[in-house]
Design a protein around this motif. Structure first.
Motif, mmCIF file in Angstrom:
data_model
loop_
_atom_site.group_PDB
_atom_site.id
_atom_site.type_symbol
_atom_site.label_atom_id
_atom_site.label_comp_id
_atom_site.label_asym_id
_atom_site.label_seq_id
_atom_site.Cartn_x
_atom_site.Cartn_y
_atom_site.Cartn_z
ATOM 1 N N ILE A 32 16.033 21.043 17.049
ATOM 2 C CA ILE A 32 15.825 20.178 18.212
ATOM 3 C C ILE A 32 17.158 19.585 18.657
ATOM 4 N N GLY A 33 17.959 19.148 17.698
ATOM 5 C CA GLY A 33 19.272 18.584 18.021
ATOM 6 C C GLY A 33 20.194 19.592 18.683
ATOM 7 N N VAL A 34 20.172 20.834 18.224
ATOM 8 C CA VAL A 34 20.994 21.881 18.831
ATOM 9 C C VAL A 34 20.541 22.137 20.266
ATOM 10 N N ALA A 35 19.239 22.229 20.480
ATOM 11 C CA ALA A 35 18.719 22.452 21.834
ATOM 12 C C ALA A 35 19.120 21.311 22.762
ATOM 13 N N ARG A 36 19.013 20.093 22.270
ATOM 14 C CA ARG A 36 19.395 18.921 23.061
ATOM 15 C C ARG A 36 20.886 18.957 23.377
ATOM 16 N N TRP A 37 21.691 19.309 22.383
ATOM 17 C CA TRP A 37 23.134 19.381 22.575
ATOM 18 C C TRP A 37 23.484 20.448 23.609
ATOM 19 N N LEU A 38 22.825 21.606 23.536
ATOM 20 C CA LEU A 38 23.101 22.688 24.481
ATOM 21 C C LEU A 38 22.728 22.324 25.909
ATOM 22 N N ASP A 39 21.783 21.407 26.087
ATOM 23 C CA ASP A 39 21.446 20.944 27.434
ATOM 24 C C ASP A 39 22.615 20.208 28.084
ATOM 25 N N ARG A 87 14.950 9.611 7.775
ATOM 26 C CA ARG A 87 16.229 10.305 7.976
ATOM 27 C C ARG A 87 16.393 10.978 9.325
ATOM 28 N N ARG A 88 15.364 11.089 10.122
ATOM 29 C CA ARG A 88 15.466 11.933 11.316
ATOM 30 C C ARG A 88 16.527 11.457 12.307
ATOM 31 N N GLY A 89 16.696 10.168 12.464
ATOM 32 C CA GLY A 89 17.752 9.680 13.348
ATOM 33 C C GLY A 89 19.135 10.061 12.848
ATOM 34 N N GLN A 90 19.339 9.937 11.539
ATOM 35 C CA GLN A 90 20.630 10.299 10.955
ATOM 36 C C GLN A 90 20.876 11.796 11.055
ATOM 37 N N ILE A 91 19.842 12.597 10.857
ATOM 38 C CA ILE A 91 19.980 14.054 10.990
ATOM 39 C C ILE A 91 20.446 14.382 12.405
ATOM 40 N N ARG A 93 22.000 12.450 14.577
ATOM 41 C CA ARG A 93 23.380 11.979 14.780
ATOM 42 C C ARG A 93 24.384 12.917 14.111
ATOM 43 N N ASP A 94 24.053 13.408 12.907
ATOM 44 C CA ASP A 94 24.933 14.345 12.207
ATOM 45 C C ASP A 94 25.109 15.631 13.007
ATOM 46 N N VAL A 95 24.005 16.136 13.570
ATOM 47 C CA VAL A 95 24.053 17.364 14.373
ATOM 48 C C VAL A 95 24.949 17.147 15.585
ATOM 49 N N GLN A 96 24.677 16.080 16.340
ATOM 50 C CA GLN A 96 25.438 15.829 17.568
ATOM 51 C C GLN A 96 26.926 15.653 17.261
ATOM 52 N N SER A 97 27.244 14.920 16.230
ATOM 53 C CA SER A 97 28.635 14.675 15.866
ATOM 54 C C SER A 97 29.344 15.963 15.466
ATOM 55 N N ALA A 98 28.717 16.758 14.615
ATOM 56 C CA ALA A 98 29.329 18.009 14.164
ATOM 57 C C ALA A 98 29.553 18.965 15.326
ATOM 58 N N LEU A 99 28.597 19.062 16.224
ATOM 59 C CA LEU A 99 28.736 19.990 17.346
ATOM 60 C C LEU A 99 29.761 19.494 18.354
ATOM 61 N N ASP A 100 29.835 18.190 18.560
ATOM 62 C CA ASP A 100 30.853 17.648 19.455
ATOM 63 C C ASP A 100 32.254 17.934 18.926
#
Length: 117
Positions: A32-39, A87-91, A93-100
């Motif tokens: 979900i985080g990857v899809a959101r980031w790709l948007d 943990r879902r909020g932290q997960i 945030r970790d996804v968004q930070s790593a991809l950025d």
């Protein structure tokens, strides 16, 4: 979470362990985080993004990457759900930070991620 709950009943002979449920829930949130980031960003392929997340242990390749004892065999859905909800909020945030970080390094950051808004 619905599919994990359903698996408790569908896989009667061999239900997933609590750690497997936790891994699946974490990886669903990563997707979900990857899809959101790709948007909000471009240029990186999904494969590249998932490889980066796996290298940083954000994407759980096995239940052993969660940092818990893997001897547990019973399926504790409520326990796994509670773990995930905490943990879902932290997960995310970790996804968004790593991809950025990857996008900045490659010069492909278009907007700001959910974590920076």
């Amino acid at each position: 979470m619905v599919n994990e709950f359903a698996e408790l009943y569908v896989k009667r002979g061999k239900p997933d362990t609590t750690l497997e449920i936790m891994k699946d829930l974490q990886n669903n949130m990563v997707g979900i985080g990857v899809a959101r980031w790709l948007d909000n960003n471009s240029a990186e392929t999904r494969v590249t993004l998932f490889l980066v997340l796996a290298q940083q242990d954000i994407l759980a390749l096995s239940q052993n990457t969660l940092g818990f004892d893997s001897t547990e065999s019973a399926a504790d859905y409520p326990g796994a759900k509670n773990w995930f909800m905490a943990r879902r909020g932290q997960i995310d945030r970790d996804v968004q930070s790593a991809l950025d970080i990857v996008a900045r390094r490659n010069g492909n950051l278009i907007g700001t991620s959910m974590g920076e808004r």
